[in-house]
Design an enzyme around this catalytic site. Structure first.
Site, PDB file in Angstrom:
ATOM      1  N   CYS A  74       0.716  -1.312  -0.072  1.00 50.17           N
ATOM      2  CA  CYS A  74      -0.125  -0.108  -0.057  1.00 50.17           C
ATOM      3  C   CYS A  74       0.893   1.308  -0.012  1.00 50.17           C
ATOM      4  O   CYS A  74       1.773   1.448   0.671  1.00 50.17           O
ATOM      5  CB  CYS A  74      -0.884   0.096   1.141  1.00 50.17           C
ATOM      6  SG  CYS A  74      -1.925  -1.298   1.411  1.00 50.17           S
TER       7      CYS A  74
ATOM      8  N   LYS B  52       6.454  -4.113  -4.543  1.00 49.01           N
ATOM      9  CA  LYS B  52       8.037  -3.647  -4.422  1.00 49.01           C
ATOM     10  C   LYS B  52       8.542  -3.737  -3.046  1.00 49.01           C
ATOM     11  O   LYS B  52       9.752  -4.153  -2.917  1.00 49.01           O
ATOM     12  CB  LYS B  52       8.142  -2.309  -5.063  1.00 49.01           C
ATOM     13  CG  LYS B  52       9.670  -1.857  -5.338  1.00 49.01           C
ATOM     14  CD  LYS B  52      10.450  -2.831  -6.288  1.00 49.01           C
ATOM     15  CE  LYS B  52      11.992  -2.256  -6.428  1.00 49.01           C
ATOM     16  NZ  LYS B  52      12.653  -3.203  -7.057  1.00 49.01           N
TER      17      LYS B  52
ATOM     18  N   GLU C   7       8.030 -14.336 -11.747  1.00 48.45           N
ATOM     19  CA  GLU C   7       7.395 -13.104 -11.427  1.00 48.45           C
ATOM     20  C   GLU C   7       7.020 -12.379 -12.261  1.00 48.45           C
ATOM     21  O   GLU C   7       6.038 -11.681 -12.029  1.00 48.45           O
ATOM     22  CB  GLU C   7       8.775 -12.027 -10.745  1.00 48.45           C
ATOM     23  CG  GLU C   7       9.216 -12.409  -9.185  1.00 48.45           C
ATOM     24  CD  GLU C   7      10.054 -11.285  -8.874  1.00 48.45           C
ATOM     25  OE1 GLU C   7      11.277 -11.114  -9.402  1.00 48.45           O
ATOM     26  OE2 GLU C   7       9.549 -10.625  -7.804  1.00 48.45           O
TER      27      GLU C   7
ATOM     28  N   GLU D   1      17.880 -17.054  -8.680  1.00 50.65           N
ATOM     29  CA  GLU D   1      17.502 -15.830  -9.384  1.00 50.65           C
ATOM     30  C   GLU D   1      16.744 -15.964 -10.523  1.00 50.65           C
ATOM     31  O   GLU D   1      15.889 -15.192 -10.951  1.00 50.65           O
ATOM     32  CB  GLU D   1      18.891 -14.830  -9.099  1.00 50.65           C
ATOM     33  CG  GLU D   1      18.379 -13.424  -9.498  1.00 50.65           C
ATOM     34  CD  GLU D   1      17.238 -12.921  -8.655  1.00 50.65           C
ATOM     35  OE1 GLU D   1      16.869 -13.283  -7.564  1.00 50.65           O
ATOM     36  OE2 GLU D   1      16.947 -11.750  -9.290  1.00 50.65           O
TER      37      GLU D   1
ATOM     38  N   TRP E 196      -2.856  -2.891  -1.530  1.00 56.90           N
ATOM     39  CA  TRP E 196      -2.635  -4.113  -1.915  1.00 56.90           C
ATOM     40  C   TRP E 196      -3.306  -4.991  -0.924  1.00 56.90           C
ATOM     41  O   TRP E 196      -3.111  -4.804   0.243  1.00 56.90           O
ATOM     42  CB  TRP E 196      -0.939  -4.309  -1.645  1.00 56.90           C
ATOM     43  CG  TRP E 196      -0.341  -5.546  -2.043  1.00 56.90           C
ATOM     44  CD1 TRP E 196      -0.081  -5.829  -3.545  1.00 56.90           C
ATOM     45  CD2 TRP E 196      -0.133  -6.601  -1.276  1.00 56.90           C
ATOM     46  NE1 TRP E 196       0.571  -7.224  -3.617  1.00 56.90           N
ATOM     47  CE2 TRP E 196       0.178  -7.690  -2.195  1.00 56.90           C
ATOM     48  CE3 TRP E 196      -0.506  -7.141  -0.181  1.00 56.90           C
ATOM     49  CZ2 TRP E 196       0.801  -8.900  -1.918  1.00 56.90           C
ATOM     50  CZ3 TRP E 196       0.077  -8.237   0.428  1.00 56.90           C
ATOM     51  CH2 TRP E 196       0.414  -9.261  -0.275  1.00 56.90           C
TER      52      TRP E 196
ATOM     53  N   ASN F  35      -1.453   1.709   5.729  1.00 57.91           N
ATOM     54  CA  ASN F  35      -0.762   0.586   5.260  1.00 57.91           C
ATOM     55  C   ASN F  35      -0.247  -0.098   6.433  1.00 57.91           C
ATOM     56  O   ASN F  35       0.232   0.334   7.615  1.00 57.91           O
ATOM     57  CB  ASN F  35       0.495   1.436   4.469  1.00 57.91           C
ATOM     58  CG  ASN F  35       1.625   0.119   4.050  1.00 57.91           C
ATOM     59  OD1 ASN F  35       1.230  -0.880   3.948  1.00 57.91           O
ATOM     60  ND2 ASN F  35       2.730   0.545   3.803  1.00 57.91           N
ATOM     61  N   GLY F  36      -0.298  -1.475   6.318  1.00 55.25           N
ATOM     62  CA  GLY F  36       0.233  -2.440   7.583  1.00 55.25           C
ATOM     63  C   GLY F  36      -1.408  -3.257   7.930  1.00 55.25           C
ATOM     64  O   GLY F  36      -1.988  -3.652   6.806  1.00 55.25           O
TER      65      GLY F  36
ATOM     66  N   HIS G  59      17.915 -35.720  -7.728  1.00 56.64           N
ATOM     67  CA  HIS G  59      17.231 -36.259  -6.410  1.00 56.64           C
ATOM     68  C   HIS G  59      15.672 -35.729  -6.485  1.00 56.64           C
ATOM     69  O   HIS G  59      14.919 -35.393  -5.445  1.00 56.64           O
ATOM     70  CB  HIS G  59      17.809 -35.581  -5.174  1.00 56.64           C
ATOM     71  CG  HIS G  59      19.157 -36.136  -5.240  1.00 56.64           C
ATOM     72  ND1 HIS G  59      19.370 -37.083  -4.676  1.00 56.64           N
ATOM     73  CD2 HIS G  59      20.566 -35.638  -5.494  1.00 56.64           C
ATOM     74  CE1 HIS G  59      20.635 -37.477  -4.631  1.00 56.64           C
ATOM     75  NE2 HIS G  59      21.442 -36.558  -5.198  1.00 56.64           N
TER      76      HIS G  59
ATOM     77  N   LYS H 240      13.045 -14.396 -11.244  1.00 57.34           N
ATOM     78  CA  LYS H 240      12.710 -13.658 -12.444  1.00 57.34           C
ATOM     79  C   LYS H 240      11.648 -14.043 -13.211  1.00 57.34           C
ATOM     80  O   LYS H 240      10.708 -13.121 -13.646  1.00 57.34           O
ATOM     81  CB  LYS H 240      13.897 -13.060 -12.944  1.00 57.34           C
ATOM     82  CG  LYS H 240      14.967 -12.103 -12.471  1.00 57.34           C
ATOM     83  CD  LYS H 240      14.568 -10.649 -12.342  1.00 57.34           C
ATOM     84  CE  LYS H 240      14.105 -10.563 -10.628  1.00 57.34           C
ATOM     85  NZ  LYS H 240      14.756 -10.350  -9.745  1.00 57.34           N
TER      86      LYS H 240
ATOM     87  N   ARG I 125       4.946   0.143  -6.275  1.00 56.60           N
ATOM     88  CA  ARG I 125       4.943  -0.706  -4.842  1.00 56.60           C
ATOM     89  C   ARG I 125       4.192  -1.859  -4.965  1.00 56.60           C
ATOM     90  O   ARG I 125       4.461  -2.766  -4.306  1.00 56.60           O
ATOM     91  CB  ARG I 125       4.723   0.240  -3.730  1.00 56.60           C
ATOM     92  CG  ARG I 125       5.428   1.471  -3.354  1.00 56.60           C
ATOM     93  CD  ARG I 125       4.933   2.334  -2.546  1.00 56.60           C
ATOM     94  NE  ARG I 125       4.697   1.609  -1.050  1.00 56.60           N
ATOM     95  CZ  ARG I 125       5.438   1.855  -0.146  1.00 56.60           C
ATOM     96  NH1 ARG I 125       6.596   2.408  -0.339  1.00 56.60           N
ATOM     97  NH2 ARG I 125       5.227   1.358   1.103  1.00 56.60           N
TER      98      ARG I 125
HETATM   99  O1  M6R Z   1      13.694  -4.631  -0.838  1.00 56.15           O
HETATM  100  P1  M6R Z   1      13.960  -6.056  -0.444  1.00 56.15           P
HETATM  101  O2  M6R Z   1      15.350  -6.182  -1.155  1.00 56.15           O
HETATM  102  O3  M6R Z   1      14.151  -6.223   1.154  1.00 56.15           O
HETATM  103  O4  M6R Z   1      12.921  -6.629  -1.197  1.00 56.15           O
HETATM  104  C1  M6R Z   1      13.230  -8.363  -1.111  1.00 56.15           C
HETATM  105  C2  M6R Z   1      12.135  -8.810  -1.837  1.00 56.15           C
HETATM  106  O5  M6R Z   1      10.951  -8.673  -1.755  1.00 56.15           O
HETATM  107  C3  M6R Z   1      12.482  -8.687  -3.339  1.00 56.15           C
HETATM  108  O6  M6R Z   1      13.761  -9.031  -3.799  1.00 56.15           O
HETATM  109  C4  M6R Z   1      11.535  -9.514  -4.106  1.00 56.15           C
HETATM  110  O7  M6R Z   1      11.885 -10.806  -4.184  1.00 56.15           O
HETATM  111  C5  M6R Z   1      11.729  -8.827  -5.647  1.00 56.15           C
HETATM  112  N1  M6R Z   1      10.542  -8.598  -6.247  1.00 56.15           N
HETATM  113  C6  M6R Z   1      12.626  -9.639  -6.490  1.00 56.15           C
HETATM  114  O8  M6R Z   1      12.699  -9.404  -8.215  1.00 56.15           O
END
Ligand code: M6R
Length: 611
Positions: free
Chosen positions: A2, A606, A491, A484, A74, A98-99, A507, A488, A27
């Site tokens: 949010c 974000k 996501e 990673e 959100w 927010n929270g 395995h 990516k 965000r």
């Molecule tokens: O702001 P941060 O690096 O603490 O965020 C951690 C994760 O939320 C962040 O890396 C998330 O996995 C991203 N969307 C990755 O692309």
């Protein structure tokens, strides 16, 4: 997650509210709304879905007024809908939050028993309804409001950043912060409260970061902040974000722009932190003359966690120190045995990730004398402010939800951190340190070469048509790269993808392999090359299409690989930095070919400010 904005302006505020909400789109959100005050009345406009829907509605029928609050939601409690969108109203008050209000059920029951009606399924709606109950129907002045505000906030359990606006009685934004980010701003056209500084780019000249537990109000002429019942002073500082840094600069997406910014980011890091063989982190000078601890614990989430996993290989190999890496959401609840002579290193792009912040707090409350360092891209963030030392990542504002340049910045800073400690603790010779630093300097040019291969990676997107998933394999420091690469792809393309240690494939995941499971193999000369190539052959033998990322010479590349993406020859620190770029491109172009929302993928935020 949010995004909150509040404005008390010297003129109309609707466009400032919308501008700020647009800057917080990154965000992550699924509905949006604003509420504006005019002649003693509060009027709300809210829409489910993208901000575009709200803008369309406001274009047809604008809201006039010189004070207002806005919110991108959100969803946590209740579906994304107009009813559940913020702001929420009580009698004569509007609130954005927010929270998570953890005791909202019991507060709701109490309010309902008192005859109060709810309009939404959210946890947040209890806040304006409690506040209006505390205020009563009368139009009290600022003193009574301060008491009612305090009384309302004291009843809330959980995490919050809240901004409230009254229809009558004062010209203030009322705010409270605990666990979720909130800052104040001031500029020529008004005063503001917002979730992040980026929201206020172009609006505020100065910002003030609120601390957890702060509560108060801001108007055009005054700001009052209280903590534990006593008034406190907080520092205003110049606005850290310029308007220019938040545009797409001609790229189609922020993510694409941020991928292309990586050589510049690495150059900035090297220029800022390396002079000859000296590596200096100005904001973490407590590392100068550091004595190697017995143990290093690294805690992070998502992509930042993957960067930490890669660093573990470097720390163990070059420093021979015991390293533990964990995701913050597990670390904070598993009663970790911390012990003396242990460093904590947290990693975060945003510095506001709720779990990482709580992991830091747990570590510091258990062992206050241990060093807690953070590698963070937002030096003003909560994580940076609560750590003993911060090494800024210098990546600049990262807007794309999928982290790219902050990740390679983390890898680069981690590599420098390892080299610095190794050199200062005399476990690495000057000659070796120089050699590794020379390799780090090659990264900038190598990244430029890789960026020139964007079309080659884009041409691979048909391999991801009609698939049931994708597998990414690597060994050593390339194993976290595989994680990673898979993250990516997941996501932003919404395809199922898994990263695996190549040696683990037998395995379990090998059962998935067929012609509809493309396998991305990361094979670096420095990391167990022949073993990775054996795994590659096992994959090929089962009919999978293979995309090979490698720094091998052409003549050594195995036959019948479906695609090869050449990497510059790296040393043990630089290969992960190189390999990140084609993995990011792969996810980016596959997502584009599938028509997804690259910069704001569904369901993702974000900055994950709730656990
Ligand atoms: O702001 P941060 O690096 O603490 O965020 C951690 C994760 O939320 C962040 O890396 C998330 O996995 C991203 N969307 C990755 O692309």
């Amino acid at each position: 997650m949010c995004g909150i904005i509040g404005v008390v302006g010297r003129g109309e505020v609707q466009s400032s509210l919308l501008d700020a909400l647009k800057r917080m789109e990154y965000r992550g959100y699924d509905s949006a709304g604003i509420c504006v005050r005019n002649s003693g009345f509060l009027t709300c406009r809210k829409e489910a879905g993208k901000l575009f829907n709200l803008e369309q509605s406001l274009a047809k029928s604008p809201l006039a007024g010189s004070a207002g609050i806005g919110h991108t939601r959100w969803a946590t409690h209740g579906i994304p809908s107009r009813e559940n969108a913020h702001p929420h109203l009580g009698a004569g008050v509007a609130v954005v939050h927010n929270g998570i209000i953890e005791n909202h059920e019991s507060l709701r029951k109490k309010l309902i028993a008192d005859g109060v009606n709810f309009q939404s399924e959210t946890d947040s709606e209890v806040i304006p309804l409690l506040l209006s109950t505390e205020l009563g129907a009368a139009e009290f002045g600022t003193v009574e409001m301060a008491e009612a505000w305090q009384c309302t906030v004291e009843q809330l359990e959980g995490t919050y950043a809240i901004v409230a606006l009254r229809a009558k009685g004062d010209d203030c934004l009322w705010f409270a912060r605990r666990g979720s980010p909130l800052l104040l701003g001031r500029g020529a056209a008004g005063v503001y409260a917002a979730s992040d500084a980026l929201a206020l780019a172009g609006l505020a000249d100065e910002v003030l970061y609120l601390e957890d537990g702060d509560i108060g109000c801001i108007s055009l002429s005054n700001v009052e902040i209280h903590q534990h019942g006593a008034q406190v002073e907080r520092c205003w500082q110049s606005m850290p974000v310029s308007e220019q840094s938040s545009g797409k600069a001609g790229f189609d997406h922020f993510m694409q722009k941020e991928i292309f910014e990586q050589p510049r980011v690495i150059a900035d890091i090297l220029n800022a932190y390396v002079q000859g063989v000296d590596i200096t982190f100005p904001e973490a000078s407590l590392l100068d003359d550091a004595v190697l601890p017995n143990r290093i614990v690294m805690v992070a989430c998502g992509t930042s966690y993957h960067a930490a996993l890669t660093a573990r290989y470097w720390l163990e190999r070059y420093l021979q120190v015991s390293v533990e890496v964990d995701v913050a959401s597990e670390y904070r609840y598993r009663n970790p045995v911390i012990g003396p002579d242990t460093w904590l290193i947290t990693l975060s792009q945003s510095g506001e990730t709720a779990d990482t912040l709580e992991a830091l707090r747990l570590f510091k409350s258990n062992t206050p004398d241990n060093l807690a360092l953070t590698l963070c891209n937002v030096p003003e963030s909560s994580l940076a402010r609560e750590s003993d030392g911060t090494i800024p990542l210098l990546a600049g504002v990262e807007v794309g939800v999928a982290s790219t340049k902050a990740y390679t910045a983390q890898l680069a800073v981690l590599a420098l951190l390892v080299l610095k400690i190794a050199y200062e603790c005399r476990v690495m010779s000057e000659a070796d340190t120089k050699r590794h630093l020379a390799a780090m300097r090659q990264v900038v040019d190598g990244m430029h070469v890789l960026l020139g291969h964007a079309d080659q990676v884009q041409a691979l997107t048909p391999l991801f048509d009609d698939i049931h998933g994708a597998l990414f394999l690597g060994r050593g420091p390339c194993f976290p790269l595989a994680l990673e690469g898979a993250l990516k792809l997941k996501e932003i393309s919404y395809l199922h993808a898994e990263g695996y240690a190549a040696g683990e494939m037998k395995h379990g995941p090998i059962a998935l392999i067929d012609s509809r499971l493309p396998v991305v193999v990361l094979a670096a000369r420095k990391y167990h090359l022949q073993k990775v190539l054996s795994n590659l052959r096992e994959v090929q033998a089962r009919g999978a299409k293979v995309i090979l990322l490698t720094d091998m010479a052409d003549q050594d590349i195995p036959d019948n690989v479906d695609a090869v993406i050449p990497l510059p020859e790296g040393d043990s620190f630089t290969t992960p930095l190189f390999a990140a770029i084609p993995l990011q491109f792969l996810a980016y172009y596959v997502a584009r070919s599938r028509g997804t929302d690259v910069d704001q993928p569904r369901n993702l935020a974000k900055s994950v400010t709730v656990e």
